[in-house]
Design a protein around this motif. Structure first.
Motif, PDB file in Angstrom:
ATOM      1  N   TYR A 119       0.888  -1.170   0.000  1.00 16.82           N
ATOM      2  CA  TYR A 119       0.000   0.000   0.000  1.00 16.82           C
ATOM      3  C   TYR A 119       0.914   1.205   0.000  1.00 16.82           C
ATOM      4  O   TYR A 119       1.625   1.440   0.961  1.00 16.82           O
ATOM      5  N   PRO A 154      -2.576 -14.971  12.326  1.00 14.69           N
ATOM      6  CA  PRO A 154      -3.205 -13.966  13.182  1.00 14.69           C
ATOM      7  C   PRO A 154      -3.784 -12.828  12.347  1.00 14.69           C
ATOM      8  O   PRO A 154      -3.394 -12.632  11.209  1.00 14.69           O
ATOM      9  N   SER A 155      -4.699 -12.094  12.931  1.00 12.77           N
ATOM     10  CA  SER A 155      -5.366 -11.054  12.159  1.00 12.77           C
ATOM     11  C   SER A 155      -4.373  -9.960  11.776  1.00 12.77           C
ATOM     12  O   SER A 155      -3.471  -9.623  12.537  1.00 12.77           O
ATOM     13  N   GLY A 156      -4.492  -9.493  10.563  1.00 12.23           N
ATOM     14  CA  GLY A 156      -3.574  -8.474  10.057  1.00 12.23           C
ATOM     15  C   GLY A 156      -2.373  -9.029   9.325  1.00 12.23           C
ATOM     16  O   GLY A 156      -1.493  -8.285   8.909  1.00 12.23           O
ATOM     17  N   CYS A 157      -2.310 -10.356   9.139  1.00 13.42           N
ATOM     18  CA  CYS A 157      -1.121 -10.933   8.540  1.00 13.42           C
ATOM     19  C   CYS A 157      -1.180 -10.916   7.011  1.00 13.42           C
ATOM     20  O   CYS A 157      -0.220 -11.266   6.360  1.00 13.42           O
ATOM     21  N   GLY A 158      -2.305 -10.529   6.452  1.00 14.13           N
ATOM     22  CA  GLY A 158      -2.357 -10.390   4.999  1.00 14.13           C
ATOM     23  C   GLY A 158      -3.165 -11.460   4.294  1.00 14.13           C
ATOM     24  O   GLY A 158      -3.131 -11.546   3.069  1.00 14.13           O
ATOM     25  N   LYS A 159      -3.919 -12.266   5.040  1.00 13.02           N
ATOM     26  CA  LYS A 159      -4.704 -13.335   4.422  1.00 13.02           C
ATOM     27  C   LYS A 159      -5.756 -12.780   3.484  1.00 13.02           C
ATOM     28  O   LYS A 159      -5.874 -13.203   2.336  1.00 13.02           O
ATOM     29  N   SER A 160      -6.516 -11.822   3.984  1.00 12.05           N
ATOM     30  CA  SER A 160      -7.591 -11.275   3.155  1.00 12.05           C
ATOM     31  C   SER A 160      -7.019 -10.599   1.920  1.00 12.05           C
ATOM     32  O   SER A 160      -7.559 -10.730   0.826  1.00 12.05           O
ATOM     33  N   THR A 161      -5.924  -9.887   2.117  1.00 13.16           N
ATOM     34  CA  THR A 161      -5.304  -9.203   0.989  1.00 13.16           C
ATOM     35  C   THR A 161      -4.932 -10.208  -0.095  1.00 13.16           C
ATOM     36  O   THR A 161      -5.208  -9.994  -1.276  1.00 13.16           O
ATOM     37  N   VAL A 214       2.901  -5.212   2.503  1.00 11.73           N
ATOM     38  CA  VAL A 214       2.211  -6.033   3.495  1.00 11.73           C
ATOM     39  C   VAL A 214       2.257  -7.510   3.120  1.00 11.73           C
ATOM     40  O   VAL A 214       1.994  -8.369   3.953  1.00 11.73           O
TER      41      VAL A 214
HETATM   42  N1  LIG Z   1      -6.469  -0.347   2.072  1.00 16.25           N
HETATM   43  C1  LIG Z   1      -5.404  -0.531   2.865  1.00 16.25           C
HETATM   44  N2  LIG Z   1      -4.493   0.444   3.007  1.00 16.25           N
HETATM   45  C2  LIG Z   1      -3.410   0.267   3.788  1.00 16.25           C
HETATM   46  N3  LIG Z   1      -3.148  -0.852   4.474  1.00 16.25           N
HETATM   47  C3  LIG Z   1      -4.014  -1.871   4.379  1.00 16.25           C
HETATM   48  C4  LIG Z   1      -5.182  -1.772   3.572  1.00 16.25           C
HETATM   49  N4  LIG Z   1      -5.867  -2.939   3.663  1.00 16.25           N
HETATM   50  C5  LIG Z   1      -5.154  -3.730   4.487  1.00 16.25           C
HETATM   51  N5  LIG Z   1      -4.026  -3.109   4.916  1.00 16.25           N
HETATM   52  C6  LIG Z   1      -3.014  -3.669   5.805  1.00 16.25           C
HETATM   53  O1  LIG Z   1      -2.568  -4.859   5.238  1.00 16.25           O
HETATM   54  C7  LIG Z   1      -2.334  -5.809   6.257  1.00 16.25           C
HETATM   55  C8  LIG Z   1      -3.046  -7.090   5.927  1.00 16.25           C
HETATM   56  O2  LIG Z   1      -4.448  -6.890   6.033  1.00 16.25           O
HETATM   57  P1  LIG Z   1      -5.468  -8.090   5.832  1.00 16.25           P
HETATM   58  O3  LIG Z   1      -5.118  -8.807   4.596  1.00 16.25           O
HETATM   59  O4  LIG Z   1      -6.828  -7.517   5.902  1.00 16.25           O
HETATM   60  O5  LIG Z   1      -5.210  -8.978   7.093  1.00 16.25           O
HETATM   61  P2  LIG Z   1      -5.981 -10.287   7.580  1.00 16.25           P
HETATM   62  O6  LIG Z   1      -4.953 -11.344   7.606  1.00 16.25           O
HETATM   63  O7  LIG Z   1      -6.479  -9.994   8.946  1.00 16.25           O
HETATM   64  O8  LIG Z   1      -7.089 -10.567   6.622  1.00 16.25           O
HETATM   65  C9  LIG Z   1      -2.760  -5.204   7.561  1.00 16.25           C
HETATM   66  O9  LIG Z   1      -1.613  -4.787   8.250  1.00 16.25           O
HETATM   67  C10 LIG Z   1      -3.580  -4.020   7.146  1.00 16.25           C
HETATM   68  O10 LIG Z   1      -3.411  -2.987   8.063  1.00 16.25           O
END
Ligand SMILES: Nc1ncnc2c1ncn2[C@@H]1O[C@H](COP(=O)(O)OP(=O)(O)O)[C@@H](O)[C@H]1O
Ligand SMILES: [Mg+2]
Lengths: 313, 350, 297
Positions: free
Chosen positions: B13, B37-44, B18
């Protein structure tokens, strides 16, 4: 596989993220969607403002294509004109007189409509009517009610010998009060709407806690209601100040600035310069002055607003 | 049916990365769980597969075709969102039929497919309701129904069960797994819950801070965690850890506690070491280390014991029942075959 | 005896409760009366206008004035319809307001969507700055607009007037629509795109129905504002056939010194009705919420 985070990150050589060499089509669509607004704002606001500023420095008659640069002459002319100080003071009286009356009507009525009683929501709706009707209708009904020979209020003022003129809009002493009243009648519901919305956000438990602690109704208003309304009062106060300041219709329709200039506010004064005396340059100079006065007033309100926000946060 | 290849994927980003160059391949028909853990980038990562997020660098291939610049609608994927994302202005039936209508399928086909999905999921009586008139579990099913009517070649799930209550979550877990066994659609499933991962996955990908910590089958991860993070993350209750060093073929903590080593550790040159042992790999045995019982929690099928060993709290789980009371002094013997050693510095398995 | 002692407190409490309930009812009645009184300030002038519009001319001059007409007549409405250009003014106003409000709503919809979904930071600030236009004195803009349309030979053009009104409708509908669009979860349109929509289809099939109450609200409110506007039409329109309703009434008030008050009142009523009607409609639409925005297929 199976590296520690630090190790994995160290080994992973970040590639040069192509910093949007090629923009994704999605973002292109986004920009395309913004285009109409940008074009319109440039064409309908920026360009006219630039024009009005440049007109202010020119000798320019309304219908003639010729113009000559005259520096600050227009500003000098309008400021030293005998009507200028009068219309400035009229504008301030009109603006803040209306603001005071609108507040004085809006706040208590909002508090009342926030109570529980039967038929509350239709009453709330109907209370907005005067805000919704056109200015011409507002002006017309009040003018009609005070008109000689046909006006109902005109008749009753005479019949009851009330200490006011039966045709206030034609009276030297009462015309200003008259236009302020009609402007407030027309616009106070705006305050009611905003205050009501804010009142509904106040947590009921605060009042319950206060009454358990023995606070009187007046203390509850003073300690709970008023502080939570204060920031929004400033915002609304600023909006209404600006709108009252800019208001043209009420005075134009009721008195056209008369009698003998007693109600001539700056917008009317500008209108008279431009469309009565055909001096576009001088009108523009006045408009620029008005603009800067508004800017200064907004800045003052903004400072006040920020300070209350700090105090109550 | 489809395969998915993730090749050196980075996500940043702005300039802040990330996801750090992730690589893995998903075979056709596999159920892959991304866990961490949450925030590790799975959803991304999942959203990049879906096409909802730009890829900063690297390639994603679906069925050997690079899809980096392909819009989501052309990827032949179906996705279930954490908050279900049901269209509030459409009924259950219209929600499920949405994608088919877009494809201009014949009315009869639409009806037939919607009805079949509704039957599988038990949604028949709810077809004419609007989402706001459904319970959380029902909404969840509608979201799944919307995905399965598609006959898509890939299913993506982003924490689909995390808004359900515990009982429903367990039930849906089983149903989802059954559904997969029936449809055999390649599935990528994101969760932060390692139990979900263990029970559902063919392959688990453990992530942390945008990096893959380990990839493998559930049992591989359980039996041979590649590092301390995975060891602590997978398994419930969590593994016990002791910090110390190796002296003459024995693990010794600073407090002087001595534990027998697994075979792999005996030849280890030295330096500080972390010793990991799962709660279920202790036995009560006179040859063990001295422990004082602090808390006993019988659940019926097993007994959890919180004990103190060498000044440190340790959890042990027994299938058999022991007559123990808090304060009892016992001896606990770790099963050396099941013990794990990690380099304390970088957490790598030894 | 025991029965008595048991009953006593019950009786006391219920009497007190009844008194409290009565006090509450009395208070409610008091508030209702107060509200109705205040309401009269708003309503009486308007009722007087409506009542007067039905009075024959003789009754308008009757002293003391009676509120209701003794011999109600539609003559003023007939005159308005047959002998004035008001029907044309209505058409003009609908046209101008329609153009500028529709354009305002559509452009705001695009803009708000773009700034909330694509994260253009500069654009966000810019769109916020547009609200500033709403603070500008109309007289300040009226001067250059007069000049611009004069130079383009478009004074007395309803198109020019409609475009000028965009300076009112755009900021206003932008301001109303923004919270509605921002409240729509992104996942909804993402789901739609995965289900096979292009971004545009997702916009049409998901965003528009979801934002429908906001769209109705901004259309109605900007329509009311434009319907009521006077200054720009006064400055830009001099051709009698191009007048708006407000301008028509203003001319009646200003041009004739002895008003034919019956006619003016009738015109006022007719100018007010669409506004109140639209407002009632919008209130219903917004109250019925998201369900009302359901679209077929
Ligand atoms: N639109 C965005 N802009 C900046 N940082 C983001 C954005 N979306 C997610 N992130 C960051 O990317 C990282 C991974 O997020 P995410 O994939 O949602 O985690 P999770 O594993 O909980 O699904 C997190 O640190 C989050 O803060
Ligand atoms: Mg997530």
């Amino acid at each position: 596989m199976g590296l520690s985070i630090a190790e994995a990150k160290r080994r992973a050589v970040p590639p040069p993220f192509n910093r949007r060499k090629t923009m994704t089509t999605d973002r292109k669509i986004g920009l395309l969607l913004l285009l109409p607004l940008v074009v319109l704002v440039l064409g309908l606001t920026v360009y006219p403002i630039v024009q009005v500023i440049s007109l202010a420095f020119q000798q320019q008659s309304l219908y003639s294509p010729e113009s000559t640069f005259v520096g600050l002459a227009n500003f000098n002319a309008v400021v030293s004109h005998e009507g200028f100080t009068r219309s400035v003071s009229n504008t301030f009286v009109f603006t803040f007189g209306s603001l005071a009356l609108q507040m004085a009507m809006g706040l208590p009525i909002a508090l009342l409509l926030n109570k529980e009683f039967p038929l509350r929501s239709p009453i709330r709706g109907v209370m907005l009517f005067s805000y919704l009707v056109p200015y011409v209708v507002a002006a017309m009904t009040w003018k009609f009610m005070f008109s000689d020979a046909t006006g109902i209020l005109n008749y009753w003022v005479r019949a009851l010998s009330l200490p006011m003129p039966a045709s206030p809009f034609g009276s030297l002493d009462w015309a200003m009060a008259g236009v302020i009243f009609v402007n407030s009648w027309k616009n106070f519901p705006f305050m009611v709407i905003v205050f009501l919305a804010q009142l509904q956000t106040i947590d009921r438990q605060l009042y319950e806690a206060a009454s358990v602690d023995g606070a009187t109704a007046w203390q509850q208003f003073y300690k709970i209601t008023l502080p939570s309304l204060l920031p929004i009062m400033l915002v609304v106060g600023m909006l209404r100040t600006i709108w009252n300041f800019n208001n043209f219709e009420v005075v134009f329709l009721l008195t056209q600035g008369g009698p003998i200039g007693r109600t001539e506010t700056l917008p009317l004064y500008i209108y008279r310069f431009v469309f009565g005396e055909f001096s576009l340059g001088r009108g523009a100079a006045l408009a620029v002055i008005v603009f800067f006065v508004l800017l200064i007033m907004s800045a003052i309100y903004w400072r006040l607003y920020e300070r209350t926000q700090e105090r109550f946060k | 049916m489809a395969t998915i290849d993730i090749k050196a994927i980075w996500k940043a980003y702005g300039t802040h990365p990330v996801i750090f160059g992730i690589d893995f391949a998903i075979p056709d028909g596999a159920f892959v769980v991304l866990v961490g853990p949450s925030g590790c980038g799975k959803s991304t990562l999942l959203r990049m597969i879906a096409g909802l997020e730009d890829i900063s660098s690297g390639e994603i291939l679906i069925d050997d075709k690079i899809v980096n610049d392909m819009p989501p609608k052309d990827r032949d994927i179906a996705m279930v969102f954490q908050n279900y994302a049901l269209y509030p202005h459409l009924t259950v039936k219209e929600n499920m039929a949405f994608s088919l209508r877009l494809r201009k399928e014949k009315r009869a086909t639409v009806d037939e497919r919607v009805n079949r999905a509704a039957e599988i999921l038990g949604l028949m009586p709810l077809l004419d309701r609007y989402p706001k008139a459904l319970s959380g579990g029902q909404r969840q099913r509608v979201a799944m129904g919307r995905a399965i009517v598609r006959d898509a070649s890939v299913f993506l799930f982003d924490e689909p069960l995390s808004n359900l209550d515990a009982k429903l979550r367990v039930q849906m877990r089983t149903e989802l797994k059954a559904l997969h066994q029936r449809l055999k659609t390649t599935t990528v499933y994101v969760t932060h819950d390692q139990i979900e991962a263990m029970t559902m996955a063919d392959i688990i990908v453990v992530m942390q801070e945008g990096v893959i910590m380990q990839l493998g089958t559930p049992l591989e991860l359980y039996d041979k965690p590649a590092n301390r993070f995975v060891a602590g993350f997978i398994g419930s209750p969590a593994m016990n850890f002791f910090e110390g060093g190796i002296q003459a073929g024995i693990f010794v903590t600073e407090g002087g506690l001595r534990l027998p080593l697994p075979v792999a550790g005996e030849a280890y040159p030295g330096g500080s070491v972390t010793y990991g042992i799962r709660p279920e790999h202790f036995t009560v045995d006179a040859a063990g280390v001295p422990a004082r019982v602090l808390v006993i929690e019988p659940t019926g099928s097993e007994t959890q014991i919180l004990a103190e060993i060498g000044g440190q709290e340790v959890l042990a789980v027994f299938r058999e029942r022991h007559a123990l009371n808090p304060g009892d002094e016992i001896r606990l013997l770790p099963d050396t075959e099941q013990a794990h050693l990690f380099n304390s510095k970088d957490g790598e398995r030894i | 005896m025991t029965a008595m002692t048991r009953e006593m407190p019950v009786l006391v409490v219920s009497a007190r409760a009844r008194r409290a309930a009565m006090k509450k009812r009395f208070e409610k009645l008091l508030f209702l009366l107060a509200a109705l009184t205040v309401l009269m300030i708003v309503l009486l002038p308007l009722l007087w206008m409506v009542a007067s519009s039905f009075k024959p001319n003789v009754e308008l001059f009757q002293r003391p004035p009676k509120i209701f007409a003794q011999a109600p007549t539609l003559e003023h409405y007939v005159e308005l319809w047959e002998f004035t250009s008001f029907p044309l003014y209505f058409l003009n106003t609908f046209l101008v307001a329609g153009i500028s409000c529709l354009a305002g709503v559509v452009i705001s919809l695009f803009t708000v969507y773009a700034i909330t979904r694509f994260e253009f930071i500069a654009a966000r600030a810019f769109a916020f700055g547009v609200l500033f236009i709403y603070m500008l004195p109309p007289i300040l803009l009226a001067l250059p607009f007069f000049r611009i349309w004069y130079n383009l030979n478009m004074l007395n053009s309803l198109w020019a007037l409609g475009i000028t009104y965009l300076t009112i409708t755009l900021p206003f509908s932008l301001w109303i629509l923004r919270p509605y669009i921002e409240a729509i979860p992104r996942a909804l349109e993402e789901a739609a795109m995965i289900d096979g929509c292009t971004r545009f289809q997702a916009f049409r099939k998901v965003i528009v129905p979801q934002a429908w109450p906001g769209i109705v609200a901004s259309f109605v409110f900007t329509f009311v504002v434009v319907w009521n506007e006077l200054l720009y039409s006064l400055v830009l329109i001099s051709d009698e056939t191009k007048r708006t309703v407000s301008l028509g009434i203003a001319s009646l008030i200003l041009e004739t010194s002895v008003y034919s008050w019956g006619l003016v009142n009738a015109a006022g009523v007719v100018a007010t009705v669409p506004v109140l009607f639209l407002f009632a409609f919008a209130a219903r639409q917004m109250a019925s919420g998201i369900g009302a925005g359901a679209v077929k297929g």
